[in-house]
Design a protein around this motif. Structure first.
Motif, mmCIF file in Angstrom:
data_model
loop_
_atom_site.group_PDB
_atom_site.id
_atom_site.type_symbol
_atom_site.label_atom_id
_atom_site.label_comp_id
_atom_site.label_asym_id
_atom_site.label_seq_id
_atom_site.Cartn_x
_atom_site.Cartn_y
_atom_site.Cartn_z
ATOM 1 N N UNK A 143 67.457 48.741 -2.624
ATOM 2 C CA UNK A 143 68.485 47.938 -2.368
ATOM 3 C C UNK A 143 68.384 47.167 -0.846
ATOM 4 N N UNK A 144 67.828 48.002 -0.012
ATOM 5 C CA UNK A 144 67.322 47.472 1.374
ATOM 6 C C UNK A 144 66.278 46.404 1.227
ATOM 7 N N UNK A 145 65.325 46.468 0.331
ATOM 8 C CA UNK A 145 64.327 45.253 -0.096
ATOM 9 C C UNK A 145 64.980 44.129 -0.748
ATOM 10 N N UNK A 146 66.032 44.538 -1.531
ATOM 11 C CA UNK A 146 66.838 43.336 -2.154
ATOM 12 C C UNK A 146 67.629 42.577 -1.047
ATOM 13 N N UNK A 147 68.377 43.365 -0.218
ATOM 14 C CA UNK A 147 68.940 42.757 0.642
ATOM 15 C C UNK A 147 68.099 41.807 1.676
ATOM 16 N N UNK A 148 67.008 42.472 2.077
ATOM 17 C CA UNK A 148 65.935 41.500 2.586
ATOM 18 C C UNK A 148 65.603 40.103 2.017
ATOM 19 N N UNK A 149 65.675 40.206 0.852
ATOM 20 C CA UNK A 149 65.152 39.043 -0.169
ATOM 21 C C UNK A 149 66.291 37.861 -0.008
ATOM 22 N N UNK A 150 67.555 38.763 0.235
ATOM 23 C CA UNK A 150 68.889 37.751 0.216
ATOM 24 C C UNK A 150 68.971 37.284 1.485
ATOM 25 N N UNK A 151 68.715 37.885 2.653
ATOM 26 C CA UNK A 151 68.753 37.458 3.865
ATOM 27 C C UNK A 151 67.884 36.293 4.286
ATOM 28 N N UNK A 152 66.722 36.461 3.534
ATOM 29 C CA UNK A 152 65.527 35.739 3.746
ATOM 30 C C UNK A 152 65.771 34.330 2.939
ATOM 31 N N UNK A 153 66.806 34.311 1.968
ATOM 32 C CA UNK A 153 67.077 33.261 0.973
ATOM 33 C C UNK A 153 66.014 33.035 -0.196
ATOM 34 N N UNK A 154 65.264 34.169 -0.227
ATOM 35 C CA UNK A 154 64.168 34.260 -1.408
ATOM 36 C C UNK A 154 64.931 34.223 -3.018
ATOM 37 N N UNK A 155 66.188 34.694 -2.787
ATOM 38 C CA UNK A 155 66.792 34.967 -4.139
ATOM 39 C C UNK A 155 68.547 35.016 -4.057
ATOM 40 N N UNK A 156 69.173 34.464 -4.742
ATOM 41 C CA UNK A 156 70.538 34.715 -4.700
ATOM 42 C C UNK A 156 70.974 36.041 -5.396
ATOM 43 N N UNK A 157 72.129 36.630 -5.071
ATOM 44 C CA UNK A 157 72.629 37.708 -5.376
ATOM 45 C C UNK A 157 73.132 37.785 -6.966
ATOM 46 N N UNK A 158 73.285 36.905 -7.426
ATOM 47 C CA UNK A 158 73.398 36.794 -8.959
ATOM 48 C C UNK A 158 72.038 36.450 -9.689
ATOM 49 N N UNK A 159 70.987 36.471 -9.220
ATOM 50 C CA UNK A 159 69.812 36.601 -9.734
ATOM 51 C C UNK A 159 68.876 37.638 -9.961
ATOM 52 N N UNK A 160 69.321 38.702 -9.286
ATOM 53 C CA UNK A 160 68.570 40.054 -9.653
ATOM 54 C C UNK A 160 68.601 40.424 -10.989
ATOM 55 N N UNK A 161 67.581 40.809 -11.519
ATOM 56 C CA UNK A 161 67.244 41.595 -12.946
ATOM 57 C C UNK A 161 67.209 43.010 -12.766
ATOM 58 N N UNK A 162 67.784 44.021 -13.621
ATOM 59 C CA UNK A 162 67.748 45.577 -13.439
ATOM 60 C C UNK A 162 66.482 45.911 -13.160
ATOM 61 N N UNK A 163 65.417 45.149 -13.797
ATOM 62 C CA UNK A 163 63.935 45.673 -13.552
ATOM 63 C C UNK A 163 63.214 44.937 -12.525
ATOM 64 N N UNK A 164 63.903 44.242 -11.760
ATOM 65 C CA UNK A 164 63.425 43.455 -10.737
ATOM 66 C C UNK A 164 61.965 42.622 -11.099
ATOM 67 N N UNK A 165 62.252 42.135 -12.453
ATOM 68 C CA UNK A 165 61.221 41.383 -13.038
ATOM 69 C C UNK A 165 60.953 39.914 -12.374
ATOM 70 N N UNK A 166 62.069 39.555 -11.803
ATOM 71 C CA UNK A 166 61.850 38.213 -11.124
ATOM 72 C C UNK A 166 61.525 38.259 -9.439
ATOM 73 N N UNK A 167 61.059 39.646 -8.976
ATOM 74 C CA UNK A 167 60.824 39.851 -7.774
ATOM 75 C C UNK A 167 59.071 40.434 -7.645
#
Length: 135
Positions: free
Chosen positions: A23-47
């Motif tokens: 979740x810390x890594x996901x927050x980093x991606x959100x803050x950096x604007x690399x992904x929107x909060x509704x775009x996360x996939x459960x398996x992180x396949x788009x990361x």
């Protein structure tokens, strides 16, 4: 506190650590604007691949909890931790190694090493189940 209780707590904490890291890594991606909060996939396949391996390592830890954690809980509630105490630290070491290897690499050597650590855990679980249920 028995060794089994301590290992159970550390096993739970390891799963918690993995989800906090994810979740810390996901927050980093959100803050950096690399992904929107509704775009996360459960398996992180788009990361990035690291995030995919982290999600899988966390899921693997959670999937194993009913078996490994359940056997430790069974020993605790039946007062038979003498069965699980000796191998509990080895189980935890194998679990930490498995997750760490999973996050680090998907090379053939890493996958084989990860499999060995899983076999160790399964072997310990088989012994615990046999000893707890048949003795």
């Amino acid at each position: 506190m028995s060794t089994s209780a301590l290992v159970l707590g550390l096993f739970i904490s390891w799963g918690l650590f993995l989800v906090i890291l994810m979740e810390a890594c996901r927050c980093y991606f959100l803050i950096k604007g690399r992904i929107r909060s509704n775009e996360f996939k459960p398996d992180n396949s788009n990361l990035p691949p690291f995030m995919q391996r982290l999600a899988r390592a966390h899921a693997n830890c959670i999937e194993g909890f009913p078996i490994f954690g359940g056997l430790l809980i069974l020993a605790l509630v039946t007062g038979r931790t003498e069965i699980t105490d000796a191998l509990a630290p080895w189980f935890l070491f194998a679990r930490l190694a498995q997750s760490s290897i999973h996050v680090a690499s998907l090379s053939v050597v890493a996958v084989n090493a990860r499999f060995v650590t899983f076999v160790v855990q399964v072997g310990i679980a088989v012994y615990w189940a046999w000893a707890l249920l048949l003795n």
